[in-house]
Design a protein around this motif. Structure first.
Motif, mmCIF file in Angstrom:
data_model
loop_
_atom_site.group_PDB
_atom_site.id
_atom_site.type_symbol
_atom_site.label_atom_id
_atom_site.label_comp_id
_atom_site.label_asym_id
_atom_site.label_seq_id
_atom_site.Cartn_x
_atom_site.Cartn_y
_atom_site.Cartn_z
ATOM 1 N N ALA A 43 0.824 -1.208 0.000
ATOM 2 C CA ALA A 43 0.000 0.000 0.000
ATOM 3 C C ALA A 43 0.858 1.258 0.000
ATOM 4 N N ALA A 44 1.909 1.258 0.814
ATOM 5 C CA ALA A 44 2.788 2.428 0.898
ATOM 6 C C ALA A 44 3.486 2.685 -0.433
ATOM 7 N N VAL A 45 3.949 1.611 -1.073
ATOM 8 C CA VAL A 45 4.643 1.755 -2.359
ATOM 9 C C VAL A 45 3.675 2.250 -3.436
ATOM 10 N N ILE A 46 2.505 1.634 -3.489
ATOM 11 C CA ILE A 46 1.508 2.025 -4.496
ATOM 12 C C ILE A 46 1.068 3.468 -4.292
ATOM 13 N N SER A 47 0.837 3.838 -3.042
ATOM 14 C CA SER A 47 0.399 5.204 -2.735
ATOM 15 C C SER A 47 1.431 6.231 -3.168
ATOM 16 N N GLN A 48 2.700 5.888 -2.987
ATOM 17 C CA GLN A 48 3.772 6.824 -3.333
ATOM 18 C C GLN A 48 4.025 6.876 -4.838
ATOM 19 N N GLN A 49 4.056 5.704 -5.468
ATOM 20 C CA GLN A 49 4.425 5.646 -6.884
ATOM 21 C C GLN A 49 3.242 5.836 -7.832
ATOM 22 N N PHE A 50 2.055 5.444 -7.382
ATOM 23 C CA PHE A 50 0.867 5.517 -8.253
ATOM 24 C C PHE A 50 -0.292 6.163 -7.477
ATOM 25 N N PRO A 51 -0.176 7.445 -7.155
ATOM 26 C CA PRO A 51 -1.157 8.098 -6.270
ATOM 27 C C PRO A 51 -2.583 8.116 -6.815
ATOM 28 N N ALA A 52 -2.748 7.931 -8.119
ATOM 29 C CA ALA A 52 -4.102 7.933 -8.678
ATOM 30 C C ALA A 52 -4.861 6.646 -8.354
ATOM 31 N N VAL A 53 -4.138 5.597 -7.958
ATOM 32 C CA VAL A 53 -4.772 4.310 -7.638
ATOM 33 C C VAL A 53 -5.270 4.346 -6.194
ATOM 34 N N ARG A 54 -6.540 4.079 -6.008
ATOM 35 C CA ARG A 54 -7.125 4.077 -4.666
ATOM 36 C C ARG A 54 -6.934 2.696 -4.035
ATOM 37 N N ILE A 55 -6.562 2.694 -2.763
ATOM 38 C CA ILE A 55 -6.208 1.448 -2.075
ATOM 39 C C ILE A 55 -7.261 1.108 -1.030
ATOM 40 N N VAL A 56 -7.691 -0.142 -1.050
ATOM 41 C CA VAL A 56 -8.610 -0.657 -0.024
ATOM 42 C C VAL A 56 -7.988 -1.914 0.574
ATOM 43 N N MET A 57 -7.916 -1.972 1.908
ATOM 44 C CA MET A 57 -7.397 -3.155 2.588
ATOM 45 C C MET A 57 -8.565 -4.070 2.943
ATOM 46 N N LEU A 58 -8.424 -5.353 2.645
ATOM 47 C CA LEU A 58 -9.410 -6.373 3.016
ATOM 48 C C LEU A 58 -8.705 -7.352 3.935
ATOM 49 N N THR A 59 -9.153 -7.472 5.174
ATOM 50 C CA THR A 59 -8.348 -8.166 6.177
ATOM 51 C C THR A 59 -9.193 -8.783 7.284
ATOM 52 N N VAL A 60 -8.586 -9.732 7.986
ATOM 53 C CA VAL A 60 -9.209 -10.277 9.199
ATOM 54 C C VAL A 60 -8.729 -9.512 10.422
ATOM 55 N N SER A 61 -7.730 -8.655 10.249
ATOM 56 C CA SER A 61 -7.108 -7.974 11.382
ATOM 57 C C SER A 61 -7.965 -6.821 11.899
ATOM 58 N N GLU A 62 -8.314 -6.893 13.173
ATOM 59 C CA GLU A 62 -9.008 -5.795 13.834
ATOM 60 C C GLU A 62 -8.051 -5.016 14.730
ATOM 61 N N ALA A 63 -6.738 -5.238 14.555
ATOM 62 C CA ALA A 63 -5.741 -4.573 15.391
ATOM 63 C C ALA A 63 -5.690 -3.085 15.076
ATOM 64 N N ASP A 64 -5.709 -2.270 16.136
ATOM 65 C CA ASP A 64 -5.656 -0.821 15.942
ATOM 66 C C ASP A 64 -4.401 -0.414 15.184
ATOM 67 N N ASP A 65 -3.278 -1.055 15.490
ATOM 68 C CA ASP A 65 -2.011 -0.701 14.841
ATOM 69 C C ASP A 65 -2.075 -0.936 13.337
#
Length: 212
Positions: free
Chosen positions: A68-90
């Protein structure tokens, strides 16, 4: 006819990934342009296809957060959505810092996921209200941070933002204020722009630091 939303789906569990892909294809409003099972493959797929959305698993090999960090920096026009089982605040906070526009738990229905993706593709953002409320509660008691100046909010915007900070969804806020949900969405767009933030969690955190 509306053009389909181009999306890549990255998850190291083929069965789950296949289920998500099938749901998106059956809906008809999406074009799955690539699939990936690792962070590196996800970044390469984004570079090759420049989709509207990259749907990333947090815990896939190489880390979805890193991707996500790499995509956000290199391809800012691409919107990122995380799909996860993690409910961790961190993990949630790390995803937002990495540039994710959405943080969705894998227990959601196909219909809910599609609604989130459509919203993000239209410029919105999404964090599970329960997770957002918990993160905000965990942040209480932390010292104030230096925040950049932001445009002042109007009385109605302040009212809506205070409700957002309690973890309420747009639909719930609309019902409480006797307004249309689309009206709340319009207000939220203005609030995010004025506070110079990307999503509801960041808006509520910044508003608290500003003394709202």
């Amino acid at each position: 006819m509306t053009d389909p939303i181009h999306i890549i789906v990255a998850d190291d569990h083929p069965l789950l990934r296949g289920g998500v892909v099938l749901s998106l294809i059956e809906h008809g409003g999406f074009a799955v342009v690539a699939q990936a099972g690792t962070a590196d493959d996800a970044v390469q797929a984004v570079e090759a296809h420049m989709p509207d959305i990259a749907l990333l698993d947090v815990s896939m090999p190489g880390s979805g957060l890193t991707a996500a960090a790499v995509i956000s920096q290199q391809f800012p026009a691409v919107r990122i959505v995380m799909l996860t089982v993690s409910e961790a605040d961190d993990d949630l906070l790390a995803a937002l810092r990495a540039g994710a526009r959405g943080y969705v738990l894998k227990g959601v229905s196909a219909r809910e996921l599609i609604e989130v993706l459509q919203g993000v593709a239209s410029g919105g953002s999404y964090v599970s209200p329960a997770l957002a409320a918990r993160v905000l509660a965990a942040m209480q008691g932390h010292g104030p941070r230096d925040v950049p100046e932001a445009e002042a909010l109007g009385p109605r915007e302040e009212e809506i933002l205070r409700l957002v900070a309690t973890g309420r969804s747009n639909k719930e806020i609309a019902r409480m204020l006797d307004l249309q949900e689309k009206t709340i969405k319009h207000y939220m767009t203005n609030i995010l722009q004025k506070l110079q933030v990307r999503n509801r969690v960041e808006a509520a955190l910044k508003a608290r630091d500003m003394g709202y």
